[in-house]
Design an enzyme around this catalytic site. Structure first.
Site, PDB file in Angstrom:
ATOM      1  N   HIS A  21       0.834  -1.207   0.000  1.00 39.56           N
ATOM      2  CA  HIS A  21       0.000   0.000   0.000  1.00 39.56           C
ATOM      3  C   HIS A  21       0.869   1.258   0.000  1.00 39.56           C
ATOM      4  CE1 HIS A  21      -3.007  -2.712   2.292  1.00 39.56           C
ATOM      5  NE2 HIS A  21      -3.504  -2.545   1.084  1.00 39.56           N
ATOM      6  N   LYS A  45     -17.217  -8.375   5.650  1.00 40.56           N
ATOM      7  CA  LYS A  45     -16.287  -9.207   6.419  1.00 40.56           C
ATOM      8  C   LYS A  45     -15.794  -8.426   7.628  1.00 40.56           C
ATOM      9  CE  LYS A  45     -12.330 -10.784   5.245  1.00 40.56           C
ATOM     10  NZ  LYS A  45     -11.258 -10.824   4.269  1.00 40.56           N
ATOM     11  N   ARG A  95      -1.713  -5.831  -8.556  1.00 46.00           N
ATOM     12  CA  ARG A  95      -0.545  -6.676  -8.288  1.00 46.00           C
ATOM     13  C   ARG A  95      -0.332  -7.687  -9.393  1.00 46.00           C
ATOM     14  NH1 ARG A  95      -2.977  -7.657  -2.479  1.00 46.00           N
ATOM     15  NH2 ARG A  95      -4.738  -7.133  -3.800  1.00 46.00           N
ATOM     16  N   SER A 133      -2.907  -7.823   2.650  1.00 51.52           N
ATOM     17  CA  SER A 133      -3.233  -7.765   4.079  1.00 51.52           C
ATOM     18  C   SER A 133      -3.682  -9.145   4.553  1.00 51.52           C
ATOM     19  CB  SER A 133      -4.350  -6.750   4.322  1.00 51.52           C
ATOM     20  OG  SER A 133      -3.948  -5.472   3.895  1.00 51.52           O
TER      21      SER A 133
HETATM   22  P1  ADP Z   1      -9.540  -4.220  -0.572  1.00 54.60           P
HETATM   23  O1  ADP Z   1     -10.320  -3.042  -0.995  1.00 54.60           O
HETATM   24  O2  ADP Z   1      -9.451  -5.303  -1.619  1.00 54.60           O
HETATM   25  O3  ADP Z   1      -9.762  -4.722   0.809  1.00 54.60           O
HETATM   26  P2  ADP Z   1      -6.903  -3.464   0.308  1.00 54.60           P
HETATM   27  O4  ADP Z   1      -7.219  -2.649   1.453  1.00 54.60           O
HETATM   28  O5  ADP Z   1      -6.131  -4.730   0.570  1.00 54.60           O
HETATM   29  O6  ADP Z   1      -8.084  -3.704  -0.655  1.00 54.60           O
HETATM   30  O7  ADP Z   1      -6.044  -2.613  -0.718  1.00 54.60           O
HETATM   31  C1  ADP Z   1      -6.470  -1.396  -1.245  1.00 54.60           C
HETATM   32  C2  ADP Z   1      -5.855  -1.217  -2.595  1.00 54.60           C
HETATM   33  O8  ADP Z   1      -4.468  -1.463  -2.541  1.00 54.60           O
HETATM   34  C3  ADP Z   1      -6.382  -2.156  -3.677  1.00 54.60           C
HETATM   35  O9  ADP Z   1      -6.369  -1.462  -4.901  1.00 54.60           O
HETATM   36  C4  ADP Z   1      -5.371  -3.254  -3.724  1.00 54.60           C
HETATM   37  O10 ADP Z   1      -5.312  -3.853  -5.015  1.00 54.60           O
HETATM   38  C5  ADP Z   1      -4.122  -2.470  -3.454  1.00 54.60           C
HETATM   39  N1  ADP Z   1      -3.077  -3.291  -2.871  1.00 54.60           N
HETATM   40  C6  ADP Z   1      -3.149  -4.107  -1.815  1.00 54.60           C
HETATM   41  N2  ADP Z   1      -1.968  -4.722  -1.573  1.00 54.60           N
HETATM   42  C7  ADP Z   1      -1.120  -4.261  -2.532  1.00 54.60           C
HETATM   43  C8  ADP Z   1       0.240  -4.537  -2.876  1.00 54.60           C
HETATM   44  N3  ADP Z   1       0.979  -5.417  -2.207  1.00 54.60           N
HETATM   45  N4  ADP Z   1       0.753  -3.895  -3.921  1.00 54.60           N
HETATM   46  C9  ADP Z   1      -0.002  -3.019  -4.630  1.00 54.60           C
HETATM   47  N5  ADP Z   1      -1.281  -2.730  -4.398  1.00 54.60           N
HETATM   48  C10 ADP Z   1      -1.837  -3.347  -3.350  1.00 54.60           C
END
Ligand code: ADP
Length: 166
Positions: A21, A45, A95, A133
């Site tokens: 992130h 969730k 990703r 995450s």
């Molecule tokens: P979600 O909305 O799927 O719960 P997250 O909170 O995990 O998403 O992530 C928010 C954004 O960051 C999403 O666009 C996700 O694709 C991106 N993201 C999460 N982990 C990574 C990573 N390791 N590298 C790049 N982008 C990421």
């Protein structure tokens, strides 16, 4: 060129924030004047961390990024939160191809709802392309505490959450 400042919003659960992130946030700052990290409050969730904990971890993590990064909570429609904060760019991280299908659907739905907003997909450094995450939580919940996935302050909170030896 109008000289208008471009504000982008980067939404997610951030449960918890990872180096992936932060890589996306850093890249966004190269492109936009202000980037708002928007923490999704209401999700079907049950998150591991409360919205307050997730916001605190994000604020700690972006400490070095300066005043061009802001943090907010949001609940409900992203495009409404974006409008409220004058953002007209939505940032999402991609990703792998597996992210793309869902992200494409969301981007097109958001365009339907708010044609004036653009979704921008950013690709992280490849060393973060496996990082999520969800996986971080799985690894820590099983007692492993690898470095290089999350900032130290987040790792400490995960250790506490899962009652692991300090
Ligand atoms: P979600 O909305 O799927 O719960 P997250 O909170 O995990 O998403 O992530 C928010 C954004 O960051 C999403 O666009 C996700 O694709 C991106 N993201 C999460 N982990 C990574 C990573 N390791 N590298 C790049 N982008 C990421």
């Amino acid at each position: 060129m109008t000289g208008k400042k471009v504000i982008a919003i980067y939404p997610g659960s951030f449960d918890p924030v990872t180096f992936g992130h932060l890589d996306i946030l850093r890249r966004s700052l190269e492109l936009f004047d202000t980037v708002i990290a928007a923490i999704l409050v209401n999700k079907e969730k049950q998150p591991l961390f409360s919205p307050e904990e997730r916001l605190e971890m994000m604020q700690e993590a972006i400490g070095d990024f300066g005043p061009r990064v802001e943090t907010i909570y949001f609940d409900g429609l992203l495009v409404e939160a974006a409008r409220q904060h004058n953002a007209n760019v939505i940032i999402r991280g991609i990703r792998a191809v597996s992210d793309y299908e869902y992200e494409l659907q969301m981007a097109l739905m958001n365009r339907k709802l708010a044609p004036d907003m653009e979704t921008v997909f950013l690709v992280p450094d490849q060393k973060y392309s496996y990082l999520s995450s969800r996986l971080v939580k799985e690894v820590f919940s099983r007692g492993c505490t690898p470095e290089c996935l999350v900032p130290d302050a987040v790792a400490r909170r995960l250790v506490k959450k899962y009652n692991l030896p300090q």
